[in-house]
Design a protein around this motif. Structure first.
Motif, PDB file in Angstrom:
ATOM      1  N   SER A 330       0.805  -1.221   0.000  1.00 47.23           N
ATOM      2  CA  SER A 330       0.000   0.000   0.000  1.00 47.23           C
ATOM      3  C   SER A 330       0.838   1.270   0.000  1.00 47.23           C
ATOM      4  N   ASN A 331       2.119   1.150   0.363  1.00 45.50           N
ATOM      5  CA  ASN A 331       2.978   2.330   0.419  1.00 45.50           C
ATOM      6  C   ASN A 331       4.349   1.965  -0.146  1.00 45.50           C
ATOM      7  N   THR A 332       4.448   1.965  -1.468  1.00 42.69           N
ATOM      8  CA  THR A 332       5.678   1.581  -2.152  1.00 42.69           C
ATOM      9  C   THR A 332       6.482   2.828  -2.506  1.00 42.69           C
ATOM     10  N   LEU A 333       7.774   2.777  -2.170  1.00 45.25           N
ATOM     11  CA  LEU A 333       8.670   3.895  -2.419  1.00 45.25           C
ATOM     12  C   LEU A 333       9.736   3.485  -3.420  1.00 45.25           C
ATOM     13  N   SER A 334      10.302   4.457  -4.061  1.00 39.13           N
ATOM     14  CA  SER A 334      11.364   4.217  -5.033  1.00 39.13           C
ATOM     15  C   SER A 334      12.511   5.180  -4.773  1.00 39.13           C
ATOM     16  N   LEU A 335      13.738   4.621  -4.726  1.00 35.63           N
ATOM     17  CA  LEU A 335      14.936   5.435  -4.538  1.00 35.63           C
ATOM     18  C   LEU A 335      15.783   5.363  -5.807  1.00 35.63           C
ATOM     19  N   LYS A 336      16.110   6.499  -6.375  1.00 32.61           N
ATOM     20  CA  LYS A 336      17.002   6.573  -7.524  1.00 32.61           C
ATOM     21  C   LYS A 336      18.223   7.399  -7.138  1.00 32.61           C
ATOM     22  N   ILE A 337      19.402   6.880  -7.469  1.00 34.18           N
ATOM     23  CA  ILE A 337      20.648   7.578  -7.151  1.00 34.18           C
ATOM     24  C   ILE A 337      21.514   7.618  -8.416  1.00 34.18           C
ATOM     25  N   TYR A 338      22.110   8.759  -8.670  1.00 35.01           N
ATOM     26  CA  TYR A 338      23.056   8.920  -9.770  1.00 35.01           C
ATOM     27  C   TYR A 338      24.410   9.272  -9.148  1.00 35.01           C
ATOM     28  N   TYR A 339      25.428   8.469  -9.488  1.00 35.37           N
ATOM     29  CA  TYR A 339      26.719   8.558  -8.801  1.00 35.37           C
ATOM     30  C   TYR A 339      27.782   9.243  -9.642  1.00 35.37           C
ATOM     31  N   ASP A 340      28.763   9.794  -8.931  1.00 38.55           N
ATOM     32  CA  ASP A 340      30.034  10.234  -9.479  1.00 38.55           C
ATOM     33  C   ASP A 340      31.126   9.773  -8.519  1.00 38.55           C
ATOM     34  N   GLY A 341      32.327   9.518  -9.047  1.00 37.78           N
ATOM     35  CA  GLY A 341      33.436   9.122  -8.192  1.00 37.78           C
ATOM     36  C   GLY A 341      33.786   7.654  -8.347  1.00 37.78           C
ATOM     37  N   ASN A 342      34.669   7.186  -7.464  1.00 36.50           N
ATOM     38  CA  ASN A 342      35.087   5.788  -7.527  1.00 36.50           C
ATOM     39  C   ASN A 342      35.631   5.336  -6.177  1.00 36.50           C
ATOM     40  N   GLU A 343      35.891   4.019  -6.098  1.00 32.25           N
ATOM     41  CA  GLU A 343      36.450   3.401  -4.897  1.00 32.25           C
ATOM     42  C   GLU A 343      37.590   2.489  -5.309  1.00 32.25           C
ATOM     43  N   VAL A 344      38.712   2.562  -4.572  1.00 33.34           N
ATOM     44  CA  VAL A 344      39.871   1.704  -4.819  1.00 33.34           C
ATOM     45  C   VAL A 344      40.325   1.155  -3.467  1.00 33.34           C
ATOM     46  N   ASP A 345      40.287  -0.190  -3.335  1.00 29.32           N
ATOM     47  CA  ASP A 345      40.696  -0.851  -2.097  1.00 29.32           C
ATOM     48  C   ASP A 345      41.763  -1.899  -2.413  1.00 29.32           C
ATOM     49  N   LYS A 346      42.660  -2.102  -1.458  1.00 31.35           N
ATOM     50  CA  LYS A 346      43.717  -3.081  -1.640  1.00 31.35           C
ATOM     51  C   LYS A 346      44.047  -3.713  -0.292  1.00 31.35           C
ATOM     52  N   PHE A 347      44.090  -5.043  -0.283  1.00 31.95           N
ATOM     53  CA  PHE A 347      44.407  -5.782   0.936  1.00 31.95           C
ATOM     54  C   PHE A 347      45.497  -6.803   0.590  1.00 31.95           C
ATOM     55  N   GLU A 348      46.692  -6.588   1.144  1.00 35.78           N
ATOM     56  CA  GLU A 348      47.838  -7.448   0.841  1.00 35.78           C
ATOM     57  C   GLU A 348      48.360  -8.059   2.132  1.00 35.78           C
ATOM     58  N   THR A 349      48.423  -9.390   2.181  1.00 40.66           N
ATOM     59  CA  THR A 349      48.838 -10.074   3.409  1.00 40.66           C
ATOM     60  C   THR A 349      49.930 -11.091   3.116  1.00 40.66           C
ATOM     61  N   TYR A 350      50.806 -11.284   4.124  1.00 35.12           N
ATOM     62  CA  TYR A 350      51.877 -12.278   4.074  1.00 35.12           C
ATOM     63  C   TYR A 350      51.822 -13.091   5.368  1.00 35.12           C
ATOM     64  N   LEU A 351      52.144 -14.363   5.256  1.00 33.78           N
ATOM     65  CA  LEU A 351      52.286 -15.214   6.439  1.00 33.78           C
ATOM     66  C   LEU A 351      53.402 -16.215   6.187  1.00 33.78           C
ATOM     67  N   GLY A 352      54.311 -16.321   7.142  1.00 38.25           N
ATOM     68  CA  GLY A 352      55.350 -17.343   7.101  1.00 38.25           C
ATOM     69  C   GLY A 352      55.487 -17.979   8.467  1.00 38.25           C
ATOM     70  N   ALA A 353      55.529 -19.306   8.506  1.00 30.44           N
ATOM     71  CA  ALA A 353      55.607 -20.003   9.787  1.00 30.44           C
ATOM     72  C   ALA A 353      56.540 -21.201   9.661  1.00 30.44           C
ATOM     73  N   PHE A 354      57.517 -21.261  10.549  1.00 33.07           N
ATOM     74  CA  PHE A 354      58.481 -22.362  10.604  1.00 33.07           C
ATOM     75  C   PHE A 354      58.184 -23.202  11.838  1.00 33.07           C
ATOM     76  N   THR A 355      58.104 -24.521  11.651  1.00 31.37           N
ATOM     77  CA  THR A 355      57.771 -25.429  12.748  1.00 31.37           C
ATOM     78  C   THR A 355      58.825 -26.518  12.858  1.00 31.37           C
ATOM     79  N   ALA A 356      59.272 -26.782  14.088  1.00 35.56           N
ATOM     80  CA  ALA A 356      60.185 -27.884  14.379  1.00 35.56           C
ATOM     81  C   ALA A 356      59.499 -28.847  15.329  1.00 35.56           C
ATOM     82  N   ASN A 357      59.429 -30.115  14.937  1.00 35.90           N
ATOM     83  CA  ASN A 357      58.776 -31.145  15.736  1.00 35.90           C
ATOM     84  C   ASN A 357      59.818 -32.137  16.242  1.00 35.90           C
ATOM     85  N   TYR A 358      59.791 -32.361  17.547  1.00 39.04           N
ATOM     86  CA  TYR A 358      60.738 -33.299  18.171  1.00 39.04           C
ATOM     87  C   TYR A 358      59.943 -34.303  18.993  1.00 39.04           C
TER      88      TYR A 358
END
Length: 820
Positions: A330-358
């Motif tokens: 009974s009450n329907t709404l509409s949203l319209k958006i016009y964009y400008d711009g951009n997004e840039v993301d970067k995720f860089e990960t390292y892992l090193g693990a040395f194990t000695a078993n005795y």
């Protein structure tokens, strides 16, 4: 008095009968193996005379009680093998030993087997995962299986993150070969997330606990996922390609058996999926991952290994426009958006693990682990949106049906962020185990050096109908702002000791007791605590094959960078550990139906929390208050049934019922009558009453090379609240999460099938072609809400609307998987 005499007499008679009965009971032991002589783990051996049963261990060993005075029939069953029935004669009874060979039932089906066998020593579920990549799931990998476990919920197919029994994503522990795994910290949506750390091609074993776990596992409040990467005994590999990316994996062992390697490379792009979102634009996500696992055996008592990982997640996005319809009939709404711009993301990960078993002897083993983790994360965007909020005509028969009949709001927003985080965690741990008679003693200590450089700079400007919000009449103010520079350098020391004691009682029942202590010290704020944990398992000798479990303990979670920050990005140096106490009571019932093995698992739990840090969730981003301000609880019931609903392959269903609430100390607000209201307990962001998961497999009986896999998830309405940082009690409910994914596979080449001489496919062990349908029913699931504010009058009083952000719609995928 009569009742007391009756009770004593009954106990006395019961003891006499049990002693007489026990005199005729002997043990039959041996090993369950396949045609190649390989041990079969988790095979179910049932005494049909006594209607009792046991399960073989990881080496295929078993020991079952039988009656020495009469012929006994035992039934042996395991998923993927032909069920056998054997009559045990007197000669075999005298020997007391019998090895059993099971034949493979369906040779063309390289199955996904999730037995879910609970370890009697601890509150852990062992998951055997073969070819996890065949599952029709967008996040893929091990997490797609974990999401089907009881007590686990997830409401985004784009993310591998999950919540357990009312906890959030940050409350779950993940280990690979006893090395703690960290996730990127600035991820705020599933679109950015990319690949999880766990490479399913390299995995050999999985254990999972939804609560009540041992002291040897770390300090988190919800769950632990313990992964082991495979140590190969021969050369093998696989290659997978699809519309969503690809992977390649290889493993081998040297000729002398001393050196092994396990390598995996993965590439993923979700552009094909993101194009179904309501925000249209240029999506360019690229995710890479390379992992290595090397082992070298120096001698029979000493070996070393190395685990390495490099991961690069890159996300670029240029939005163009968006149109979303929402509201009621009974009450329907509409949203319209016009964009400008951009997004840039970067995720860089390292892992090193040395194990000695005795391991100088069979009783004693020790392990030294040195590891380093580094993450470099960038989140940058400048996005402007011009929006129009209109009311639509829903009058049936109207000439303007579906058109805009009134403008409710018009405005512009500008989102800006320059967030950078660099973190290093250096760890050194020493642990050991000593096996003495019926005791398994484990101990360990770990040192962490943590260096975090966190720079937060983000704001949002909102303008509605020419008014800047918040409207003060005296100037322009930013709607939201967070700016901080946090540099943390701290040290943590943790230690644990635990003992697992097991014994066989006079009536042949088994008892396992695990008790331990864990200590934690963080020098940043001198946070120190000691937490005891205990678990008890009892396997009675009943006609019905059952195991009962009881566990309890204190589970404290020391803060990391995310919990320390408030909504402005500033850290709280006086933050304390969040605290919880677990009580878990469980039962496993193994039974046969249609001459096939099944298992029904039930657990009830109660968790009490203190010193909680309240938070809000937007997509997968968790924003904390930054203060220990609340207490709370979680209570629930988890159930799971798994078995051979279709002969030879396993399916399962999980049902969870849960409630979790919290109460913030001293929170209050003034209502319209100028009265002070204290909200008391209200739903936490993860309060999901019902969660149901189903995984079902089937194949054509006369041609098992054709196979179907179906995954279904249902989660009831999750709470969400307004972006007001001072109000946590304003609770609304989003729509239920409903999703069905289905996959159809054809085995083109199997190990038993060969082609003509010279055909290159003969060099492959197997070749699969899969056709997958994601979101089969094309349901618009909601992940979060965009809050749109409008100015209603000259006084600046604003109305706000919650506009749903929908997840992906129906998509098709082709995948080719080859094993060599």
């Amino acid at each position: 008095m009569k009742f007391l005499r009756f009770l004593v007499l009954s106990i006395f008679i019961t003891i006499i009968v049990m002693n007489c009965y026990a005199q005729n009971i002997v043990s039959l032991s041996g090993k369950v193996i396949n045609n190649s002589g390989q041990p079969i783990e988790l095979a179910h051996i049932r005494n049909t005379n006594l209607n009792t049963g046991i399960v073989s261990d990881k080496n295929g060993n078993y020991s079952i009680s039988i009656n020495s005075d009469q012929s006994t029939t035992i039934q042996i069953s395991c998923v993927g093998y032909i069920t056998r029935e054997l009559i045990i004669d007197s000669e075999t009874i005298k020997k007391g030993k019998l090895d059993i060979i099971l034949q493979v039932l369906v040779t063309d089906i390289d199955e996904v087997s999730v037995i879910g066998e609970s370890s009697p020593e601890a509150n852990l579920v062992r998951i055997e995962a073969k070819n996890i990549g065949l599952l029709p799931d967008l996040s893929g990998g091990v997490e797609s299986l974990i999401k089907t476990m009881p007590g686990v919920s997830s409401h985004s197919e784009l993310s591998s993150q999950y919540s357990v029994r009312g906890g959030n994503f940050d409350e779950n522990l993940v280990y690979v070969n006893d090395i703690e795994i960290y996730r990127p910290f600035l991820i705020r949506s599933g679109q950015q997330e990319g690949l999880s750390f766990l490479n399913s091609d390299m995995v050999s074993s999985i254990q999972f606990s939804a609560g009540g776990f041992e002291s040897r596992f770390g300090d988190r409040m919800s769950s632990v996922l313990d992964i082991r990467y495979n140590k190969p005994t021969k050369f093998s590999g696989d290659l997978s390609m699809s519309l969503l990316g690809g992977s390649i994996h290889a493993e081998d062992v040297s000729n002398n058996g001393k050196f092994t390697y396990n390598l995996g490379f993965r590439y993923k792009t979700s552009q094909y999926l993101l194009n179904t979102l309501e925000t249209k634009g240029d999506y360019n996500p690229e995710f890479y991952d390379f992992q290595t696992y090397f082992t070298y055996k120096i001698n029979n008592h000493f070996d070393i290994d190395f685990l390495g990982n490099y991961s690069l997640n890159s996300y670029r996005f240029v939005p163009q426009n968006r149109e979303t319809q929402f509201g009621t009939i009974s009450n329907t709404l509409s949203l319209k958006i016009y964009y400008d711009g951009n997004e840039v993301d970067k995720f860089e990960t390292y892992l090193g693990a040395f194990t000695a078993n005795y391991h100088p002897s069979e009783q004693l083993s020790m392990r030294l682990i040195l590891s380093a983790f580094n993450t470099s994360e960038e989140e940058t965007y400048d996005i402007q949106g011009q929006y129009y909020l209109n009311e639509l005509d829903r009058t049936i028969g109207s000439d303007t049906y579906g058109d805009s009949i009134m403008n409710i709001g018009i405005g512009t927003f500008l989102n800006h962020a320059r967030n950078f985080l660099d973190a290093q965690v250096y760890s050194a741990s020493l642990s050991g185990g000593y096996y003495l008679s019926n005791n398994k003693i484990r101990w360990g200590a770990k040192y962490n050096a943590e260096i975090i450089d966190d720079n937060v700079s983000q704001w949002k400007m909102l303008d509605s109908a020419g008014y800047s919000l918040p409207h003060t009449g005296s100037g322009i103010e930013l709607y939201e702002t967070a700016k901080a520079q946090n540099l943390l350098s701290s040290n943590r020391i943790t230690a644990f000791i635990q003992n697992t004691y097991n014994t066989t009682l006079k009536n042949e029942s088994e008892l396992f007791l695990n008790i331990g202590l864990r200590a934690h010290y963080w020098d940043y704020n001198n946070d120190f605590f000691i937490t005891p944990r205990l678990s008890l398992s009892y396997k009675p000798v009943w006609k019905r094959d059952m195991i009962f479990r009881l566990s309890s303990g204190m589970y404290y979670q020391s803060a990391f960078i995310k919990e320390m920050k408030n909504t402005s990005g500033l850290i709280n140096p006086d933050i304390e550990s969040q605290k919880s106490i677990h009580f878990v009571l469980g039962n496993d019932y193994i039974f046969n139906a249609w001459n096939r093995p099944f298992k029904f698992t039930t657990e009830i739990y109660y968790k009490y929390f203190t010193d909680l840090i309240p938070y809000k969730i937007d997509n997968v981003q968790i924003t904390y208050m930054g203060e220990n301000k609340a207490k709370g609880y979680a209570i629930g019931l988890d159930m799971k049934i798994n078995g051979e609903f279709v002969k030879g392959i396993e399916s399962w269903a999980s049902l969870s019922i849960m409630q979790t609430k919290e109460d913030i100390d001293g929170d209050s607000y003034i209502d319209s009558n100028d009265e002070t209201i204290y909200p008391g307990y209200y739903s936490r962001p993860t309060d999901q009453l019902v969660n149901f998961s189903l995984f079902f497999q089937d194949y054509l009986p006369r041609n098992p090379s054709y196979r179907m896999l179906l995954s279904l998830h249902y989660g009831s309405r999750l709470p969400f609240s307004s972006p007001d940082p001072d109000r946590y009690d304003q609770i609304f409910r989003m729509k239920p999460y409903r999703r069905v994914d289905i996959g159809f596979s054809k085995v083109i080449k199997s190990e038993e099938k060969t082609f003509r001489t010279g055909n290159p496919l003969n060099k492959l062990k197997s070749l699969w072609l899969s056709f997958e349908v994601f979101n089969l029913l094309d349901i618009d699931n909601t992940i979060s809400y965009m809050w749109v504010k409008t100015v209603e009058n000259q006084s600046g009083l604003a109305a706000q609307y919650a506009v749903p952000n929908y997840l992906t719609s129906r998509r098709f995928n082709l995948k080719l998987t080859a094993k060599f």
